[in-house]
Write an enzyme that holds these catalytic residues in place. Structure first.
Site, PDB file in Angstrom:
ATOM      1  N   ASN A   1       0.871  -1.180   0.000  1.00  0.00           N
ATOM      2  CA  ASN A   1       0.000   0.000   0.000  1.00  0.00           C
ATOM      3  C   ASN A   1       0.904   1.225   0.000  1.00  0.00           C
ATOM      4  OD1 ASN A   1      -1.785   2.074   0.459  1.00  0.00           O
ATOM      5  ND2 ASN A   1      -2.681   1.204   2.309  1.00  0.00           N
TER       6      ASN A   1
ATOM      7  N   ARG B   1     -11.350  15.935   7.862  1.00  0.00           N
ATOM      8  CA  ARG B   1     -12.205  16.245   6.711  1.00  0.00           C
ATOM      9  C   ARG B   1     -13.599  16.619   7.185  1.00  0.00           C
ATOM     10  NH1 ARG B   1     -11.004  10.743   3.452  1.00  0.00           N
ATOM     11  NH2 ARG B   1      -8.838  10.583   4.145  1.00  0.00           N
TER      12      ARG B   1
ATOM     13  N   ARG C   1      -2.665  -2.187  -3.340  1.00  0.00           N
ATOM     14  CA  ARG C   1      -3.838  -1.352  -3.114  1.00  0.00           C
ATOM     15  C   ARG C   1      -3.759  -0.152  -4.041  1.00  0.00           C
ATOM     16  NH1 ARG C   1      -4.870   3.498   0.910  1.00  0.00           N
ATOM     17  NH2 ARG C   1      -7.115   3.703   0.698  1.00  0.00           N
TER      18      ARG C   1
ATOM     19  N   GLU D   1      -7.986  -5.126   5.888  1.00  0.00           N
ATOM     20  CA  GLU D   1      -7.918  -4.810   4.463  1.00  0.00           C
ATOM     21  C   GLU D   1      -6.793  -5.565   3.765  1.00  0.00           C
ATOM     22  OE1 GLU D   1      -9.131  -0.432   3.634  1.00  0.00           O
ATOM     23  OE2 GLU D   1      -8.315  -0.449   5.676  1.00  0.00           O
TER      24      GLU D   1
END
Length: 399
Positions: free
Chosen positions: A10, A237, A87, A381
């Site tokens: 990743n 965010r 990924r 994941e």
């Protein structure tokens, strides 16, 4: 017979997270992180069979970091290393599943880079370096967006002029797909329900957060959209805001669109609301000590999450359970309790003792009597990427 191993990579803009995955083991025999790449402080840290090690890599780039990492992987895995799974954040509309990396796939990933300018170019750096070092090893791209390509058009289209979709492919894509895929399948397994005839609401809560409605193993709605900024309140965010905010801030404060995006992406969310931190652990402690900003941030976070989950229930034909996952979802009993308290109209209710006990990587059911299931399911994941990598290689061999 020994099972194959998959190296999961990743790549970020200045880091490489990696794990060697054995399908038959719940633990990763080798995992680690190369970080602060392209700086004098670049370093490779890894854990092998429980032993932690590190190696300075001053000024190393992605290629040099992988050159330091991959021989260790090869020495440990030997001929059991079957593939590398990468990924990739954005696959656009072209990828509905993991795919074997070839020239066409690489071109498509590059073409999707304008949709994820901070992520896809970094993902490609890792792919290019790994292919150069392991030219004969099958390599697969696993996309954050692929799981959500099953959204119906009425869920993924924005109410915008049609040419913006036809020419710029402006639509809702969704992210965290590997996590939502993994935890809903895991929840079905834990509860003895068939994946292909069950319905779940999934809340992936970390520094980035998203919710997802999964019906019969397929994503039917999700909170993130054209970018990972849409949807829930996150660490830094904002999540959803009025689209006119950009124009207002330009008129009233002279902000450029770029500056507003910077504020919404890096200075908002839990950090902006609290004025203190983007870390839920810090906020919970501060709230318990009377910090008003921290208390407000937690309340807004949980209400907006509950509102999203309730709305996404429209996409389901049945609700078999609500799943919490990710760093916050797996460890914050407070967030789970406050979120579910807003969902009483759906019949959801928490068992306080079970909720408090389910932290630190434990999975379990935390619902009160007569409530639909509420589960805590640790995400994985890396394992999902490895499984999809092996499936892609198997499908290619069957052609």
């Amino acid at each position: 017979m020994t099972t194959p191993l998959v190296l999961v990579i990743n790549c970020g803009s200045s880091s490489i997270k990696f794990a060697l995955v054995d399908e038959d083991s719940s633990e990763f025999p080798l995992e680690g992180l190369a970080e602060r790449l392209n700086s004098p402080e670049a370093v490779l840290r890894w854990e092998q069979d429980g032993e932690q090690q590190e190696e300075p890599l001053a000024d190393a780039d992605h290629r040099q970091a992988l050159e330091a990492l991959l021989p260790r992987v090869q020495a440990y895995a030997g001929d059991r290393l079957a593939a590398i799974g990468h990924r990739v954040v954005h696959g656009g509309e072209q990828f509905t599943a993991a795919g074997l990396l070839n020239e066409d796939a690489l071109a498509a990933i590059r073409a999707a880079s304008p949709l994820a300018p901070l992520h896809n170019p970094a993902n490609l750096l890792g792919i290019d370096a790994a292919q150069a070092l392991f030219a004969d090893l099958p390599q697969v791209a696993v996309f954050d967006t692929a799981f959500h390509q099953s959204l119906p058009e009425h869920a993924y289209r924005y109410a915008l002029p049609i040419e913006l979709y036809q020419q710029q492919r402006i639509r809702r894509y969704g992210f965290h797909g590997t996590s939502h895929c993994y935890v809903t399948r895991r929840a079905a397994s834990l509860t003895g329900l068939p994946v292909d005839t069950s319905g779940w609401l999934s809340a992936h809560l970390g520094n980035g957060c998203s919710s997802c409605a999964v019906q019969d193993g397929h994503s039917r709605d999700t909170s993130m959209g054209f970018t990972p900024l849409e949807g829930l309140v996150m660490g830094t965010r904002s999540g959803d805001v009025d689209p006119s905010l950009h124009a207002f801030l330009e008129r009233e404060r002279g902000w450029s669109a770029q500056h507003t995006d910077q504020v919404l992406s890096r200075e908002s969310g839990l950090l902006g609301l609290s004025g203190l931190s983007n870390d839920m652990r810090t906020l919970e402690q501060a709230s318990s000590e009377g910090h008003e900003g921290a208390t407000l941030a937690i309340e807004v976070f949980c209400y907006r999450l509950a509102k999203s989950l309730a709305g996404q229930a429209c996409a389901l034909t049945r609700l078999d359970g609500l799943i919490f996952t990710g760093g916050i979802g797996e460890n914050s009993a407070l967030v789970r309790a406050k979120t579910v308290a807003h969902l009483g109209l759906m019949g959801l209710a928490i068992n306080d003792d079970a909720n408090r006990a389910c932290v630190g990587g434990n999975s379990g059911e935390i619902q009160a009597d007569n409530s639909p299931r509420i589960l805590v399911v640790p995400t994985n994941e890396e394992r999902q990427i490895a499984l999809e990598t092996l499936a892609a290689i198997g499908a290619e061999k069957e052609r």
